[in-house]
Design a protein around this motif. Sequence first.
Motif, PDB file in Angstrom:
ATOM      1  N   GLU A 159       0.818  -1.211   0.000  1.00 23.49           N
ATOM      2  CA  GLU A 159       0.000   0.000   0.000  1.00 23.49           C
ATOM      3  C   GLU A 159       0.853   1.263   0.000  1.00 23.49           C
ATOM      4  OE1 GLU A 159      -3.862   1.821   2.345  1.00 23.49           O
ATOM      5  OE2 GLU A 159      -3.113  -0.147   2.872  1.00 23.49           O
ATOM      6  N   SER A 160       1.996   1.203   0.646  1.00 26.26           N
ATOM      7  CA  SER A 160       2.881   2.371   0.718  1.00 26.26           C
ATOM      8  C   SER A 160       3.442   2.756  -0.655  1.00 26.26           C
ATOM      9  CB  SER A 160       4.033   2.096   1.686  1.00 26.26           C
ATOM     10  OG  SER A 160       4.796   0.982   1.228  1.00 26.26           O
ATOM     11  N   ALA A 161       3.429   1.823  -1.615  1.00 26.75           N
ATOM     12  CA  ALA A 161       3.937   2.100  -2.961  1.00 26.75           C
ATOM     13  C   ALA A 161       2.812   2.514  -3.908  1.00 26.75           C
ATOM     14  CB  ALA A 161       4.640   0.860  -3.514  1.00 26.75           C
ATOM     15  N   GLY A 162       1.598   2.610  -3.394  1.00 31.20           N
ATOM     16  CA  GLY A 162       0.449   2.945  -4.236  1.00 31.20           C
ATOM     17  C   GLY A 162       0.279   4.443  -4.413  1.00 31.20           C
ATOM     18  N   PHE A 163      -0.867   4.827  -4.956  1.00 25.96           N
ATOM     19  CA  PHE A 163      -1.194   6.237  -5.162  1.00 25.96           C
ATOM     20  C   PHE A 163      -2.704   6.397  -4.988  1.00 25.96           C
ATOM     21  CE2 PHE A 163      -0.852   3.990  -9.188  1.00 25.96           C
ATOM     22  CZ  PHE A 163      -2.073   4.242  -9.791  1.00 25.96           C
ATOM     23  N   ALA A 164      -3.137   7.605  -4.675  1.00 29.11           N
ATOM     24  CA  ALA A 164      -4.540   7.853  -4.341  1.00 29.11           C
ATOM     25  C   ALA A 164      -5.438   8.011  -5.565  1.00 29.11           C
ATOM     26  CB  ALA A 164      -4.650   9.106  -3.470  1.00 29.11           C
ATOM     27  N   ASP A 165      -4.875   8.354  -6.718  1.00 26.82           N
ATOM     28  CA  ASP A 165      -5.690   8.577  -7.910  1.00 26.82           C
ATOM     29  C   ASP A 165      -6.290   7.272  -8.429  1.00 26.82           C
ATOM     30  OD1 ASP A 165      -5.137  11.349  -8.064  1.00 26.82           O
ATOM     31  OD2 ASP A 165      -3.203  10.910  -8.994  1.00 26.82           O
ATOM     32  N   ASN A 166      -7.362   7.390  -9.227  1.00 23.42           N
ATOM     33  CA  ASN A 166      -7.940   6.210  -9.878  1.00 23.42           C
ATOM     34  C   ASN A 166      -6.963   5.643 -10.905  1.00 23.42           C
ATOM     35  OD1 ASN A 166     -10.127   6.910  -8.395  1.00 23.42           O
ATOM     36  ND2 ASN A 166     -11.555   7.009 -10.089  1.00 23.42           N
ATOM     37  N   TRP A 167      -6.314   6.537 -11.637  1.00 29.16           N
ATOM     38  CA  TRP A 167      -5.331   6.102 -12.624  1.00 29.16           C
ATOM     39  C   TRP A 167      -4.314   7.200 -12.887  1.00 29.16           C
ATOM     40  CZ3 TRP A 167     -10.290   5.427 -15.585  1.00 29.16           C
ATOM     41  CH2 TRP A 167     -10.724   6.622 -16.149  1.00 29.16           C
ATOM     42  N   ILE A 168      -3.194   6.788 -13.433  1.00 25.60           N
ATOM     43  CA  ILE A 168      -2.150   7.710 -13.860  1.00 25.60           C
ATOM     44  C   ILE A 168      -1.880   7.401 -15.326  1.00 25.60           C
ATOM     45  CG2 ILE A 168       0.258   8.403 -13.602  1.00 25.60           C
ATOM     46  CD1 ILE A 168       0.082   7.544 -10.668  1.00 25.60           C
ATOM     47  N   TYR A 169      -1.986   8.409 -16.181  1.00 26.96           N
ATOM     48  CA  TYR A 169      -1.712   8.243 -17.608  1.00 26.96           C
ATOM     49  C   TYR A 169      -0.208   8.219 -17.839  1.00 26.96           C
ATOM     50  CZ  TYR A 169      -6.613   9.340 -18.385  1.00 26.96           C
ATOM     51  OH  TYR A 169      -7.972   9.319 -18.374  1.00 26.96           O
ATOM     52  N   GLN A 181      -3.767   1.802 -13.275  1.00 24.11           N
ATOM     53  CA  GLN A 181      -4.989   1.999 -12.494  1.00 24.11           C
ATOM     54  C   GLN A 181      -4.801   1.501 -11.072  1.00 24.11           C
ATOM     55  OE1 GLN A 181      -8.196   1.503 -16.064  1.00 24.11           O
ATOM     56  NE2 GLN A 181      -8.751   0.700 -14.115  1.00 24.11           N
ATOM     57  N   ASN A 182      -5.425   2.189 -10.165  1.00 22.80           N
ATOM     58  CA  ASN A 182      -5.452   1.775  -8.767  1.00 22.80           C
ATOM     59  C   ASN A 182      -6.886   1.341  -8.479  1.00 22.80           C
ATOM     60  OD1 ASN A 182      -5.469   1.472  -6.036  1.00 22.80           O
ATOM     61  ND2 ASN A 182      -4.587   3.473  -5.573  1.00 22.80           N
ATOM     62  N   PHE A 183      -7.140   0.051  -8.582  1.00 21.52           N
ATOM     63  CA  PHE A 183      -8.511  -0.444  -8.425  1.00 21.52           C
ATOM     64  C   PHE A 183      -9.064  -0.191  -7.036  1.00 21.52           C
ATOM     65  CE2 PHE A 183      -7.161  -2.763 -12.200  1.00 21.52           C
ATOM     66  CZ  PHE A 183      -8.239  -2.509 -13.032  1.00 21.52           C
TER      67      PHE A 183
END
Length: 193
Positions: A159-169, A181-183
């Motif tokens: 989780e610490s390597a994730g991001f809050a956005d739905n997706w990053i282009y 995408q961050n499902f």
Amino acid sequence: YTEKVWGMPATEIQADWGAQRIKDLSLFRAGIDALTPKWIKQRKSKSKQTTSLIEEFNYPKYGPGQMWEKAAEIVTGAGSTLTFGASVTGIRHADGAANTIIASVNGDAMEFPCDEVVSSMPFGQLVKAMDPPAPAAVIAAADGLRYRDFITVALVVPESAGFADNWIYIHDPKVAVGRIQNFGSWSPYLIKE
């Protein structure tokens, strides 16, 4: 990014298609949106928001498969049956209506009488499945259609390597990925603890 996603130069994308994707977007609206406090935006109904600037999406709790599960429930509830793992190889039609679907089911050819057809196959394949065949001009037009495949690769990270956005282009054309995408941002029910 658009060229990567759609597999064609932006100069070949038709204006009406582009206008649909960025409906009501202008530099002026984008500037106003950037300067508008979030609490004011939240009071505005989604139907009045510029499509490209919407910050919140209604997403099925367990993902888009829920739509197909509901469709299956409606179809079987109406007395129809579903055959999974079948590949449509032909659609017989007469007088402007389909009457029989020919499919390969576990390697066996089967026929399914029908009154109506809802197709999810690429349009070019649908046209080529018609029996009797469509006119040559229709087949040629169908051969000229393009569609894109969408491949999802699931990568589990801490989780610490994730991001809050739905997706990053991912715009860089050297990277063969359209977006990450961050499902879990779409719905927390799509990921495990």
